[in-house]
Motif scaffolding. Structure first.
Motif, mmCIF file in Angstrom:
data_model
loop_
_atom_site.group_PDB
_atom_site.id
_atom_site.type_symbol
_atom_site.label_atom_id
_atom_site.label_comp_id
_atom_site.label_asym_id
_atom_site.label_seq_id
_atom_site.Cartn_x
_atom_site.Cartn_y
_atom_site.Cartn_z
ATOM 1 N N GLY A 22 118.419 30.413 57.032
ATOM 2 C CA GLY A 22 119.362 31.394 57.556
ATOM 3 C C GLY A 22 119.407 31.429 59.077
ATOM 4 N N ILE A 23 118.497 30.713 59.722
ATOM 5 C CA ILE A 23 118.487 30.654 61.187
ATOM 6 C C ILE A 23 118.552 29.189 61.619
ATOM 7 N N GLY A 24 119.588 28.535 61.192
ATOM 8 C CA GLY A 24 119.735 27.095 61.393
ATOM 9 C C GLY A 24 119.675 26.617 62.832
ATOM 10 N N PRO A 25 120.473 27.185 63.732
ATOM 11 C CA PRO A 25 120.458 26.664 65.112
ATOM 12 C C PRO A 25 119.093 26.794 65.793
ATOM 13 N N ILE A 26 118.417 27.892 65.565
ATOM 14 C CA ILE A 26 117.103 28.093 66.189
ATOM 15 C C ILE A 26 116.103 27.088 65.628
ATOM 16 N N THR A 27 116.147 26.875 64.334
ATOM 17 C CA THR A 27 115.229 25.946 63.691
ATOM 18 C C THR A 27 115.483 24.521 64.154
ATOM 19 N N ALA A 28 116.740 24.148 64.298
ATOM 20 C CA ALA A 28 117.072 22.794 64.751
ATOM 21 C C ALA A 28 116.601 22.573 66.178
ATOM 22 N N VAL A 29 116.767 23.563 67.037
ATOM 23 C CA VAL A 29 116.306 23.445 68.424
ATOM 24 C C VAL A 29 114.785 23.354 68.465
ATOM 25 N N ALA A 30 114.113 24.155 67.654
ATOM 26 C CA ALA A 30 112.653 24.086 67.601
ATOM 27 C C ALA A 30 112.194 22.700 67.150
ATOM 28 N N GLY A 31 112.902 22.102 66.214
ATOM 29 C CA GLY A 31 112.580 20.750 65.772
ATOM 30 C C GLY A 31 112.776 19.732 66.872
ATOM 31 N N ALA A 32 113.846 19.884 67.629
ATOM 32 C CA ALA A 32 114.094 18.963 68.736
ATOM 33 C C ALA A 32 113.008 19.086 69.803
ATOM 34 N N VAL A 33 112.593 20.301 70.085
ATOM 35 C CA VAL A 33 111.513 20.519 71.057
ATOM 36 C C VAL A 33 110.216 19.882 70.555
ATOM 37 N N ALA A 34 109.958 20.015 69.261
ATOM 38 C CA ALA A 34 108.749 19.414 68.688
ATOM 39 C C ALA A 34 108.795 17.891 68.789
ATOM 40 N N LEU A 35 109.958 17.303 68.592
ATOM 41 C CA LEU A 35 110.079 15.847 68.723
ATOM 42 C C LEU A 35 109.864 15.390 70.160
ATOM 43 N N VAL A 36 110.400 16.138 71.112
ATOM 44 C CA VAL A 36 110.194 15.803 72.526
ATOM 45 C C VAL A 36 108.713 15.933 72.876
ATOM 46 N N ALA A 37 108.085 16.999 72.406
ATOM 47 C CA ALA A 37 106.659 17.195 72.666
ATOM 48 C C ALA A 37 105.834 16.069 72.047
ATOM 49 N N ALA A 38 106.199 15.632 70.861
ATOM 50 C CA ALA A 38 105.485 14.532 70.219
ATOM 51 C C ALA A 38 105.616 13.253 71.045
ATOM 52 N N GLY A 39 106.785 13.019 71.590
ATOM 53 C CA GLY A 39 106.983 11.851 72.446
ATOM 54 C C GLY A 39 106.131 11.912 73.701
ATOM 55 N N VAL A 40 106.017 13.086 74.296
ATOM 56 C CA VAL A 40 105.196 13.252 75.493
ATOM 57 C C VAL A 40 103.723 13.039 75.156
ATOM 58 N N VAL A 41 103.276 13.620 74.052
ATOM 59 C CA VAL A 41 101.877 13.466 73.642
ATOM 60 C C VAL A 41 101.574 12.002 73.347
#
Length: 50
Positions: A22-41
Protein backbone atom coordinates in the motif's frame (compact mmCIF):
# COMPACT_ATOMS: atom_id res chain seq x y z
CA UNK A 1 26.74 -8.30 3.56
CA UNK A 2 26.57 -6.49 0.23
CA UNK A 3 24.78 -9.42 -1.39
CA UNK A 4 22.13 -9.51 1.35
CA UNK A 5 21.63 -5.75 1.10
CA UNK A 6 21.27 -5.99 -2.68
CA UNK A 7 18.75 -8.82 -2.37
CA UNK A 8 16.75 -6.83 0.17
CA UNK A 9 16.80 -3.87 -2.22
CA UNK A 10 15.51 -5.96 -5.09
CA UNK A 11 12.73 -7.37 -2.92
CA UNK A 12 11.75 -3.87 -1.78
CA UNK A 13 11.65 -2.62 -5.37
CA UNK A 14 9.47 -5.55 -6.48
CA UNK A 15 7.12 -5.04 -3.53
CA UNK A 16 6.98 -1.32 -4.32
CA UNK A 17 6.29 -1.83 -8.02
CA UNK A 18 3.56 -4.37 -7.30
CA UNK A 19 2.25 -2.07 -4.51
CA UNK A 20 1.74 -4.99 -2.16
CA UNK A 21 2.09 -2.99 1.04
CA UNK A 22 0.00 0.00 0.00
CA UNK A 23 3.04 2.29 0.14
CA UNK A 24 4.56 1.48 -3.22
CA UNK A 25 6.57 4.62 -4.02
CA UNK A 26 8.23 4.74 -0.60
CA UNK A 27 9.10 1.05 -0.75
CA UNK A 28 10.54 1.34 -4.25
CA UNK A 29 12.72 4.29 -3.23
CA UNK A 30 13.91 2.41 -0.15
CA UNK A 31 14.86 -0.50 -2.41
CA UNK A 32 16.78 1.78 -4.73
CA UNK A 33 18.66 3.28 -1.78
CA UNK A 34 19.49 -0.23 -0.56
CA UNK A 35 20.87 -1.15 -3.98
CA UNK A 36 23.04 1.97 -4.08
CA UNK A 37 24.28 1.24 -0.56
CA UNK A 38 25.09 -2.34 -1.56
CA UNK A 39 27.12 -1.04 -4.49
CA UNK A 40 29.07 1.30 -2.21
CA UNK A 41 29.73 -1.46 0.32
CA UNK A 42 30.84 -3.86 -2.40
CA UNK A 43 33.12 -1.25 -3.95
CA UNK A 44 34.66 -0.35 -0.61
CA UNK A 45 35.34 -3.93 0.42
CA UNK A 46 36.76 -4.71 -3.01
CA UNK A 47 39.23 -1.83 -2.77
CA UNK A 48 40.37 -2.86 0.70
CA UNK A 49 40.98 -6.42 -0.50
CA UNK A 50 43.25 -5.27 -3.35
Amino acid sequence: MAIRLALAGVVLIVVGVLDLGGIGPITAVAGAVALVAAGVVWSTTRRKAS
